[in-house]
Design an enzyme around this catalytic site. Sequence first.
Site, PDB file in Angstrom:
ATOM      1  N   HIS A  40      -6.461 -16.066   5.385  1.00 37.01           N
ATOM      2  CA  HIS A  40      -5.526 -15.866   4.279  1.00 37.01           C
ATOM      3  C   HIS A  40      -5.076 -17.150   3.593  1.00 37.01           C
ATOM      4  O   HIS A  40      -4.356 -17.087   2.587  1.00 37.01           O
ATOM      5  CB  HIS A  40      -4.304 -15.080   4.766  1.00 37.01           C
ATOM      6  CG  HIS A  40      -4.580 -13.619   4.884  1.00 37.01           C
ATOM      7  ND1 HIS A  40      -5.335 -13.086   5.918  1.00 37.01           N
ATOM      8  CD2 HIS A  40      -4.235 -12.580   4.096  1.00 37.01           C
ATOM      9  CE1 HIS A  40      -5.414 -11.777   5.763  1.00 37.01           C
ATOM     10  NE2 HIS A  40      -4.763 -11.441   4.659  1.00 37.01           N
ATOM     11  N   VAL A  41      -5.498 -18.299   4.114  1.00 38.65           N
ATOM     12  CA  VAL A  41      -5.162 -19.544   3.421  1.00 38.65           C
ATOM     13  C   VAL A  41      -5.756 -19.525   2.007  1.00 38.65           C
ATOM     14  O   VAL A  41      -5.238 -20.158   1.088  1.00 38.65           O
ATOM     15  CB  VAL A  41      -5.682 -20.769   4.209  1.00 38.65           C
ATOM     16  CG1 VAL A  41      -7.196 -20.848   4.176  1.00 38.65           C
ATOM     17  CG2 VAL A  41      -5.076 -22.057   3.653  1.00 38.65           C
ATOM     18  N   GLY A  68      -6.568  -4.638  -8.028  1.00 42.11           N
ATOM     19  CA  GLY A  68      -8.006  -4.458  -7.904  1.00 42.11           C
ATOM     20  C   GLY A  68      -8.461  -3.093  -8.371  1.00 42.11           C
ATOM     21  O   GLY A  68      -7.704  -2.339  -8.994  1.00 42.11           O
ATOM     22  N   GLY A 104      -6.273 -37.962 -24.207  1.00 42.67           N
ATOM     23  CA  GLY A 104      -7.020 -37.095 -25.101  1.00 42.67           C
ATOM     24  C   GLY A 104      -7.342 -37.705 -26.442  1.00 42.67           C
ATOM     25  O   GLY A 104      -7.957 -37.050 -27.273  1.00 42.67           O
ATOM     26  N   GLY A 105      -6.918 -38.946 -26.700  1.00 35.06           N
ATOM     27  CA  GLY A 105      -7.151 -39.521 -28.018  1.00 35.06           C
ATOM     28  C   GLY A 105      -6.443 -38.677 -29.066  1.00 35.06           C
ATOM     29  O   GLY A 105      -5.263 -38.367 -28.943  1.00 35.06           O
ATOM     30  N   ARG A 149       0.854  -1.187   0.000  1.00 33.77           N
ATOM     31  CA  ARG A 149       0.000   0.000   0.000  1.00 33.77           C
ATOM     32  C   ARG A 149       0.888   1.235   0.000  1.00 33.77           C
ATOM     33  O   ARG A 149       1.946   1.261   0.623  1.00 33.77           O
ATOM     34  CB  ARG A 149      -0.910   0.001   1.224  1.00 33.77           C
ATOM     35  CG  ARG A 149      -1.821  -1.230   1.276  1.00 33.77           C
ATOM     36  CD  ARG A 149      -2.864  -1.110   2.366  1.00 33.77           C
ATOM     37  NE  ARG A 149      -3.656  -2.321   2.463  1.00 33.77           N
ATOM     38  CZ  ARG A 149      -4.669  -2.625   1.658  1.00 33.77           C
ATOM     39  NH1 ARG A 149      -4.989  -1.797   0.680  1.00 33.77           N
ATOM     40  NH2 ARG A 149      -5.344  -3.747   1.826  1.00 33.77           N
ATOM     41  N   CYS A 150       0.468   2.284  -0.692  1.00 35.76           N
ATOM     42  CA  CYS A 150       1.323   3.458  -0.845  1.00 35.76           C
ATOM     43  C   CYS A 150       0.513   4.735  -0.658  1.00 35.76           C
ATOM     44  O   CYS A 150      -0.249   5.145  -1.548  1.00 35.76           O
ATOM     45  CB  CYS A 150       1.990   3.449  -2.212  1.00 35.76           C
ATOM     46  SG  CYS A 150       3.080   4.845  -2.511  1.00 35.76           S
ATOM     47  N   ILE A 195      -8.820 -12.285  -5.560  1.00 35.74           N
ATOM     48  CA  ILE A 195      -9.474 -13.567  -5.297  1.00 35.74           C
ATOM     49  C   ILE A 195     -10.979 -13.410  -5.111  1.00 35.74           C
ATOM     50  O   ILE A 195     -11.721 -14.384  -5.201  1.00 35.74           O
ATOM     51  CB  ILE A 195      -8.871 -14.279  -4.064  1.00 35.74           C
ATOM     52  CG1 ILE A 195      -9.179 -13.508  -2.780  1.00 35.74           C
ATOM     53  CG2 ILE A 195      -7.378 -14.498  -4.226  1.00 35.74           C
ATOM     54  CD1 ILE A 195      -8.880 -14.294  -1.525  1.00 35.74           C
ATOM     55  N   ASP A 196     -11.432 -12.187  -4.860  1.00 39.21           N
ATOM     56  CA  ASP A 196     -12.852 -11.971  -4.546  1.00 39.21           C
ATOM     57  C   ASP A 196     -13.761 -11.958  -5.768  1.00 39.21           C
ATOM     58  O   ASP A 196     -14.971 -12.025  -5.634  1.00 39.21           O
ATOM     59  CB  ASP A 196     -13.032 -10.648  -3.787  1.00 39.21           C
ATOM     60  CG  ASP A 196     -12.405 -10.679  -2.404  1.00 39.21           C
ATOM     61  OD1 ASP A 196     -12.376 -11.764  -1.809  1.00 39.21           O
ATOM     62  OD2 ASP A 196     -11.939  -9.627  -1.942  1.00 39.21           O
TER      63      ASP A 196
END
Length: 841
Positions: A307-308, A127, A635-636, A97-98, A174-175
């Site tokens: 956080h996993v 994000g 996959g044939g 974060r900045c 991830i959300d």
Amino acid sequence: MDDEDVANRKVSFRKCLEHLSGAGKAIGVLTSGGDAQGMNAAVRAVVRMGIYVGAKVYFIYEGYQGMVDGGRNIVEASWESVSSILQVGGTIIGSARCKAFRTREGRLRAAHNLVQRGITNLCVIGGDGSLTGANIFRKEWSGLLEELAQNGEMDKEQVQKHSYLNVVGMVGSIDNDFCGTDMTIGTDSALHRIIEVVDAIMTTAQSHQRTFVLEVMGRHCGYLALVSALACGADWVFLPESPPEEGWQENMCIKLSENRARKKRLNIIIVAEGAIDTQNKPITSEQIKELVVKQLGYDTRVTILGHVQRGGTPSAFDRILASRMGVEAVVALLQATPETPACVVSLSGNQAVRLPLVECVQMTQDVQRAMDERRFKDAVRLRGRSFESNLNTYKRLAIKLPDDQIVKSNCNVAIINVGAPAAGMNAAVRSAVRVGIADGHKMLAIYDGFEGFAKGQIKEIGWGDVGGWTGQGGSILGTKRTLPGKSLEDIAAQMRKHSINALLIVGGFEAYLGLLELSAARDKYEELCVPMVMVPATVSNNVPGSDFSIGADTALNTITDAFESAILFADARDHHQEFCVPICVLPATISNNVPGTDLSMGSDTGLNAVVETCDRIKQSASGTKRRVFIIETMGGYCGYLANMGGLAAGADAAYIFEEPFDIRDLQSNVEHLTEKMKTTIQRGLVLRNESCNENYTTDFIYQLYSEEGKGVFDCRKNVLGHMQQGGAPSPFDRNFGTKISARAMQWISTKLKEALGKGKRFMSDDSICVLGISKRNLLFQPVAQLRQETDFEHRIPKEQWWLKLRPLMKILAKYKVSYEVSDSDQLEPMHHRGHEEPAAI
């Protein structure tokens, strides 16, 4: 390939290079905000595609903070610097974060640092906050440069040369909380972590008749909670966008007690961390636990994942998505002009598209505003078609109305599994059964495929009978490859005996062939003149009419685990003579080769299996220098698993039937690997589809590579075999199988309703279809039409969408090839929709 084809390819290649020339350009890539699995795959794609087209690419470490601080935080990237990061979670270039970048002074320093390195193209992976910051930076760019010139930190020539900044975003979250894309990078991997926990919990919970309250991430978005609930068949789910109605406490307890009364030993409640009620008050996992214990007295436990969900190896889906998006982002930057607005590369159905960044961010913020103002229906709509579809499907499958409230259709609908087993088949059957019952039909299960159909192995199947099926691999109904042709009279007799009014087939290429045979027999047997629809399910992903098949994703994800012991065994040969014996693993099919669908059930599972195996191979090889692994996939004749597995695992080559090759190609690949061994990347990975060439077998390629690589590298080989078909279905396959099967049942119900009271016989082509995803749309395609699009000899569609991605794999492996950059290189309006039914991955 004749001389004319070669000439055409060379012309195409020249045009591609001219169009994408990055000579003299510099690209900066950064990751910002929360980390997400797959970010490294995106960084790798940006770096390698940028270098491929002649641009300089710079890592910007620690996000915007590194841009502001400059110095050693902005470093030129090399091809080797992104080696072996595909399978690594998080982000190797860091994220922070900045506060400084939020100020003009901070952005002034950042602009100065970029100009010093000639960077006027930014690829931002993050994000909505990160992308918003990038757009502000872009708008201020010319003013910032003028101010730097006035301060004497930059001359006028530099200002003129770097007069505008191009910005392209990729959403890493991830959300899945960003509007405009069906999936964000990291979401599928996070779902893997959640489902792994749910599957583990289910075994212990069932032993003790427990209720589990599972809290997942999603402070402002309930996507993870919703899809997890859909994928595991949760009893109840709490979302910020769709709070439960007043009196939910009593309704939930009634639902839990009814499920226990049906002998269900386990209750699962999933809660998004940002769950609220209709008054915007938080609903916590502890509150839910106390309610269940107090009202029902059930042994109840709370599990908070935390956080996993951000950790672990990225899934095959995320690696492929990130690689596609990364390449598209570079192309967008190179095509940008001073007038081009900042864009975000998104996924629409199965297509990469570019959307206006500002509009996407605005809509994302509108969702939160709608929730704050308690306009929850608007919030769900604004989330997009994928979210809305998932929510509607979950409601239909989770809540059963009392029998006296269901309007009976007086129709019998049968469901059958055909072909090889594919992970996700059971989720599809569960979904079809419950939607059918909700629509008032009597649902019949046919056991052991067409063979069982002819013998009358048919039983009614109820709502509770399919409880807990979503997470189980294989086919509970049983499945066989037998076609109906020789038993049509017996099958017609069984349809008459059981008064079957419609048929849903879940399966692979055999199911497709069976559907064709049933269609051809309609003139002779009137019992077959009923609505019939096929849902593709095969690890081979070879069914015409769909980009995806149920099961292919699971196969791709599970291959790496299955191969771990084989890799260790191969390494053990170096030290133990006893292991030096012939080893053979018999391959099975996950080929995704059924006409009428781009994807089949099972192919996604197979793809994940390939990736996991390749990861293990790479880990095994990491301590061994100059080693090349040669892997045979299933996959044939369909090369989907080999090609997409190669893209997801970072392979050096993938041999497939769809792209003929000869000894010169093999020699070229050996030479390529020989050159690679001179760099710091001293290992290689080669995939071979099992039926890519009858003469250039896996053994032949292994022996050729071994001989030609003497003194430079040694080789190991592995044949994956049936392990690609096994295992529990991936979240993608559970979700995909559930949704596409539910849609198939809705189609059946509509057809039956249209014929109600008319005694209608279904003879038209549009009454016997394959349902699949094609590009952005969900299509019901008549099997008669798909016949023209099928290569029956090789059991594949004549055209396969994923072949367009084949050059991408080669580019990222440092081969010079022609590449069709995208289906559309223009910025699209946010609300663009075609006339077809949109597909939501």
